[in-house]
Design an enzyme around this catalytic site. Structure first.
Site, PDB file in Angstrom:
ATOM      1  CE1 TYR A  76      -3.661   2.554   0.612  1.00 29.54           C
ATOM      2  CE2 TYR A  76      -2.361   3.299   2.474  1.00 29.54           C
ATOM      3  CZ  TYR A  76      -3.416   3.479   1.603  1.00 29.54           C
ATOM      4  OH  TYR A  76      -4.219   4.584   1.727  1.00 29.54           O
ATOM      5  CG  ASP A 125       5.713   3.840   0.691  1.00 28.33           C
ATOM      6  OD1 ASP A 125       6.024   4.512   1.693  1.00 28.33           O
ATOM      7  OD2 ASP A 125       4.535   3.639   0.333  1.00 28.33           O
ATOM      8  CE  LYS A 144       1.048   5.073   8.230  1.00 32.90           C
ATOM      9  NZ  LYS A 144       1.066   4.329   6.989  1.00 32.90           N
TER      10      LYS A 144
HETATM   11  C1  LIG Z   1       0.466   4.828   5.636  1.00 33.27           C
HETATM   12  C2  LIG Z   1       1.199   4.562   4.410  1.00 33.27           C
HETATM   13  C3  LIG Z   1       1.092   5.400   3.283  1.00 33.27           C
HETATM   14  C4  LIG Z   1       0.092   6.506   3.197  1.00 33.27           C
HETATM   15  O1  LIG Z   1       0.328   7.534   4.102  1.00 33.27           O
HETATM   16  P1  LIG Z   1      -0.874   8.531   4.479  1.00 33.27           P
HETATM   17  O2  LIG Z   1      -0.230   9.530   5.370  1.00 33.27           O
HETATM   18  O3  LIG Z   1      -1.924   7.695   5.131  1.00 33.27           O
HETATM   19  O4  LIG Z   1      -1.357   9.122   3.203  1.00 33.27           O
HETATM   20  C5  LIG Z   1       1.909   5.145   2.194  1.00 33.27           C
HETATM   21  N1  LIG Z   1       2.787   4.130   2.222  1.00 33.27           N
HETATM   22  C6  LIG Z   1       2.917   3.307   3.271  1.00 33.27           C
HETATM   23  C7  LIG Z   1       3.927   2.230   3.228  1.00 33.27           C
HETATM   24  C8  LIG Z   1       2.120   3.486   4.394  1.00 33.27           C
HETATM   25  O5  LIG Z   1       2.236   2.632   5.428  1.00 33.27           O
END
Ligand SMILES: *Cc1c(COP(=O)(O)O)cnc(C)c1O
Length: 427
Positions: free
Chosen positions: A142, A237, A265
């Site tokens: 994701y 990511d 995060k």
């Molecule tokens: C949470 C997450 C996102 C998205 O971040 P948001 O701040 O919710 O838009 C993208 N990539 C990874 C790996 C994530 O865990």
């Protein structure tokens, strides 16, 4: 009726599904989501006054725990000086410096307000830099909810069995090629079927959004080799894994330098903040230096930057990551013992402070094995733990997080609760 029940009814009247992010609605486990009134350290208190040990941590940001005094003090100070200026502030340099110093592959960094924006920007940079259009992502990973990345995505999309969202034009989705995590041949096949048209490969180096999955030895290194050979931008990511698995993220642990990295995060410490960074020549494509446009009214917001700086400083304390690893291992070992003793079919994937218990399977190493899990048994586990005061992610396909605010006592309490729940599941 509980206060959470009442609030959820009110919310559902005027907020779609009663929530502002789908997984909060608990659809995968049934029941009423608990409305939270406050948190401190590793604990949260719901609207009915019941206290829980929290393993969600706002889905990752709260690695130092809720309302950490140092973060709160800095925020109180910052808020008095004004909440947003739409002009550069010195603190943005301080946060950027903390990222650049921690991650060798990052020469420069642009701040955004969400992880979604960070990955969206990373793709646009990669496309601008390579002048190619296609991207490869991995099933079950994701990367936020932009159109191009909502294809075979994990997390909420996986939980709700909506791997492909309505509203994403086929023309967009068709530019996204899918490979299997831990399967190099699937990457090679996509690259050779699409010669000189792939701009980027984006990956969660240690996926947390199909539940926690670990990379096979050399998988990430081989991916790095393939992308160099094919002239493809490699995007890690690390929105979840960055500053969590190690100060330098998964790329430090596995010794890989990606071309671009996304953070989120943890680097916002619980406020809306994320970042994309990487090699200077690629990052220089961004406006105002280059032709790739990206912007944000609240990007680099002074409050968000303040929370991020204080959180990263806390993580820079000697032994912080060793401590998280210790607590994570203690929890994983306890859970494995509980599973074994109860004779339940389940496995535990854990790395540092990220952990998932998968039910009904012997091992999970990719999307296919993740979706073969027994989600009904997970739901029973979730509710059993909730009753015993343990607040876990309400989906099989999520990572639970340990924070620096957790201690041995809380971990052992959690293992004790899990032992009872597993006994029920096994009988
Ligand atoms: C949470 C997450 C996102 C998205 O971040 P948001 O701040 O919710 O838009 C993208 N990539 C990874 C790996 C994530 O865990």
């Amino acid at each position: 009726m509980s206060t959470s029940d009442k609030l959820f009814r009110q919310a559902q009247e005027i907020i779609p599904g009663g929530v502002n992010s789908p997984v909060r609605a608990w659809r995968a486990v049934d029941g009423t989501p608990r409305f939270i009134q406050r948190g401190r350290g590793c604990r949260v208190v719901d609207a009915d006054g019941k206290e829980y040990i929290d393993y969600i941590g706002s889905w990752g940001p709260l690695i130092a725990g809720h309302a950490h005094p140092q973060v709160v003090r800095a925020l109180e100070d910052a808020v008095k000086r004004g909440t947003s200026f739409g002009a550069p502030t010195a603190k943005e340099i301080e946060l950027a410096r903390l990222v650049v110093d921690a991650v060798p592959a990052v020469d420069t960094v642009r701040l955004t307000s969400s992880g979604t924006e960070a990955t969206m920007t990373a793709l646009r940079i990669a496309r601008g830099y390579t002048e190619r259009t296609k991207i490869i992502k991995f099933a079950g990973c994701y990367h936020g909810h932009t159109d191009a990345l909502l294809v075979r995505a994990g997390s909420g999309a996986l939980t709700l069995s909506l791997p492909d969202s309505k509203g994403v034009p086929e023309a967009f989705a068709s530019q996204t090629l899918i490979a299997e995590y831990n399967n190099l041949a699937s990457v090679e096949a996509q690259l050779s079927a699409n010669p000189d048209t792939v701009a980027a490969i984006i990956i969660e180096p240690v996926p947390g959004n199909m539940g926690v999955v670990l990379p096979d030895p050399n998988f990430l290194a081989e991916l790095r080799r393939l992308t160099v050979e094919a002239g493809v931008v490699l995007i890690f990511d690390e929105v979840m894994s960055g500053f969590r698995l190690a100060r330098g993220g998964a790329q430090e642990l596995y010794g890989i330098d990606p071309d671009l990295s996304c953070f989120g995060k943890v680097i916002g410490g619980g406020l809306p903040l994320a970042a994309v960074g990487g090699r200077r020549d690629i990052m220089d494509c961004l406006a105002p230096l280059g032709p790739v446009y990206q912007a944000g009214t609240l990007s680099g917001n002074p409050l968000a930057v303040t929370a991020g700086i204080e959180t990263l400083k806390l993580m820079n304390a000697p032994g912080a990551y060793a401590r998280l690893n210790e607590l994570g291992s203690r929890l994983a070992e306890g859970l494995r013992r509980a599973i074994r003793d109860a004779g339940v079919q389940a496995c535990v994937n854990q790395l540092g402070s990220m952990i998932t218990v998968f039910f009904g399977v012997e091992q999970v190493r990719d999307y296919t094995s993740a979706v073969s899990c027994d989600t009904a048994m997970f739901a029973r586990y979730f509710h059993g733990m909730l009753e015993r005061g343990m607040y876990l992610p309400p989906s099989q396909f999520e990572a639970a997080f340990v924070s620096l605010a957790h201690g041995e006592a809380e971990i052992d309490e959690t293992v004790f609760a899990a032992t009872q729940v597993m006994q029920q599941l096994g009988s």
